[in-house]
Design an enzyme around this catalytic site. Structure first.
Site, mmCIF file in Angstrom:
data_model
loop_
_atom_site.group_PDB
_atom_site.id
_atom_site.type_symbol
_atom_site.label_atom_id
_atom_site.label_comp_id
_atom_site.label_asym_id
_atom_site.label_seq_id
_atom_site.Cartn_x
_atom_site.Cartn_y
_atom_site.Cartn_z
ATOM 1 N N GLU A 133 -1.650 52.700 26.474
ATOM 2 C CA GLU A 133 -1.571 52.319 27.895
ATOM 3 C C GLU A 133 -2.877 51.680 28.363
ATOM 4 O O GLU A 133 -2.874 50.724 29.139
ATOM 5 C CB GLU A 133 -1.206 53.537 28.757
ATOM 6 C CG GLU A 133 0.238 53.925 28.515
ATOM 7 C CD GLU A 133 0.757 55.009 29.432
ATOM 8 O OE1 GLU A 133 0.113 56.078 29.482
ATOM 9 O OE2 GLU A 133 1.800 54.798 30.080
ATOM 10 N N GLU A 154 6.175 58.946 23.719
ATOM 11 C CA GLU A 154 6.531 59.977 24.696
ATOM 12 C C GLU A 154 8.004 60.381 24.668
ATOM 13 O O GLU A 154 8.330 61.566 24.782
ATOM 14 C CB GLU A 154 6.173 59.505 26.118
ATOM 15 C CG GLU A 154 4.680 59.400 26.406
ATOM 16 C CD GLU A 154 4.062 58.056 26.018
ATOM 17 O OE1 GLU A 154 4.713 57.279 25.284
ATOM 18 O OE2 GLU A 154 2.926 57.786 26.445
#
Ligand SMILES: *[C@@H]1O[C@H](CO)[C@@H](O)[C@H](O)[C@H]1NC(C)=O
Ligand SMILES: *[C@@H]1O[C@H](CO)[C@@H](O)[C@H](O)[C@H]1NC(C)=O
Ligand SMILES: *[C@@H]1O[C@H](CO)[C@@H](O)[C@H](O)[C@H]1NC(C)=O
Ligand SMILES: *[C@@H]1O[C@H](CO)[C@@H](O)[C@H](O)[C@H]1NC(C)=O
Ligand SMILES: *[C@@H]1O[C@H](CO)[C@@H](O)[C@H](O)[C@H]1NC(C)=O
Ligand SMILES: *[C@@H]1O[C@H](CO)[C@@H](O)[C@H](O)[C@H]1NC(C)=O
Length: 297
Positions: A133, A154
């Site tokens: 990210e 995730e």
């Protein structure tokens, strides 16, 4: 050509005499090195062999980014890691108050994307979750091919990216490929990441990557920061999420953390990996995740 480039360098030097140098403290989770207008930031969690993103990482970056927001001299910021085989494994999920930590992470990621400096990731090793990210929020990404993997794992843990990963990736690789990689929680190597636009360029050797980045920054550092940041702002207007967009993700991520399925998958993870080190397990996480869903796991 050479003559005019020298003239620009002279002009840049003259301008730089009227600005103050960036002054940085020592950070626990980061090493910094400023060479004229180029800052190198090395992510280094001294307590994690897989370079987990923890409170020290975040505190250091929040302070550093606050200073860069005010700094009109630094032109380029390069992010690296010096932990062997890991850029950043992912967020340290044992952080006590994730409900407070994650929104701050989202704000930081947005602040990094909006910095007036040009930001570049130089990746060797694994960059997943929070590590990826950070990278996709930067302006450019480069990597070595041999031992680098990217991923947003995730969903395999019952979660989803909480800090903008799923909003920056579609702009880089397109909606269909963002769906494929985020929903499958699978890794991508640097060669393939280059091919689809996740990263700008992949290199056979570290030295090749470094000299490519050196040549690029030696041009970028010539130009006025106001022009670099103005160009960034308008590119981001069309291709990057807003702060509110990212904070939407942090809110839904924190809500999802409370879903009982997250705890159940986490317990299966502990059981599956109990006899190995995090270092070994995380090397090929993308291949391991489906094993969590075997009937006898
Ligand atoms: C600083 O940057 C200049 C220009 O790229 C380079 O020639 C020099 O070797 C660098 N110095 C250090 C200490 O890295
Ligand atoms: C940078 O900021 C300082 C202090 O605000 C100001 O004096 C200087 O003119 C600025 N330099 C540039 C290149 O904008
Ligand atoms: C982000 O930047 C804003 C200023 O634009 C600042 O108020 C805020 O504290 C920063 N947040 C983080 C987490 O760095
Ligand atoms: C590739 O990476 C592995 C793991 O870090 C390392 O042992 C090996 O020497 C590297 N090979 C090359 C050609 O760099
Ligand atoms: C990288 O991934 C692609 C697509 O999965 C695969 O074809 C290729 O063999 C991989 N390269 C390396 C060096 O592992
Ligand atoms: C881990 O090691 C213990 C003791 O050696 C063994 O009983 C257990 O089956 C192992 N677990 C796995 C998942 O390999």
């Amino acid at each position: 050509m050479r003559f005019s480039s020298l003239r620009y360098q002279t002009l840049a030097c003259a301008l730089s005499t009227i600005v103050r140098a960036l002054e940085l403290p020592d950070y626990i989770g980061l090493k910094t090195s400023l060479n004229r207008s180029v800052l190198e930031v090395t992510l280094h969690n001294p307590n994690s062999p897989i370079n987990l993103w923890n409170q020290d990482t975040q505190d250091g970056l929040v302070d550093l980014v606050g200073k860069l927001q005010q700094d009109n001299e630094t032109k380029v910021v390069i992010f690296r890691s010096d932990i062997p085989r890991y850029f950043v494994a992912h967020l340290d999920l044992s952080i006590p108050n994730l409900a407070k930590f994650v929104p701050s992470f989202g704000n930081l990621i947005y602040n990094i994307s909006a910095l007036p400096q040009v930001t570049i990731g130089a990746v060797e090793g694994r960059a997943r979750g929070a590590g990826n990210e950070l990278l996709v929020a930067l302006d450019m990404r480069f990597a070595t091919k041999n031992d680098t993997l990217f991923g947003q794992p995730e969903v395999g843990s019952g979660l989803f990216p909480g800090g903008g990963g799923s909003q920056y990736l579609p702009g880089l690789i397109g909606r269909g490929l963002a769906m494929e990689y985020i929903l499958s929680a699978n890794d991508i190597n640097a060669t393939e990441a280059e091919r689809i636009g996740w990263i700008n360029k992949a290199f056979d050797k570290t030295a090749d990557m470094d000299s490519y980045i050196d040549r690029l920054t030696s041009r970028l550092r010539l130009f006025p920061q106001s022009a670099l940041s103005g160009a960034k702002d308008t590119i981001n207007l069309r291709s990057a999420p807003t702060r509110e967009d990212i904070l939407h993700d942090t809110t839904t991520f924190v809500r999802q953390l409370a879903d009982p399925v997250v705890g159940q998958i986490s317990a299966r993870t502990q059981k599956l990996v109990q006899n190995s080190s995090a270092f070994e397990v995380e090397l090929n996480l993308g291949e391991i995740i489906p094993l969590l869903y075997d009937d006898d796991a």
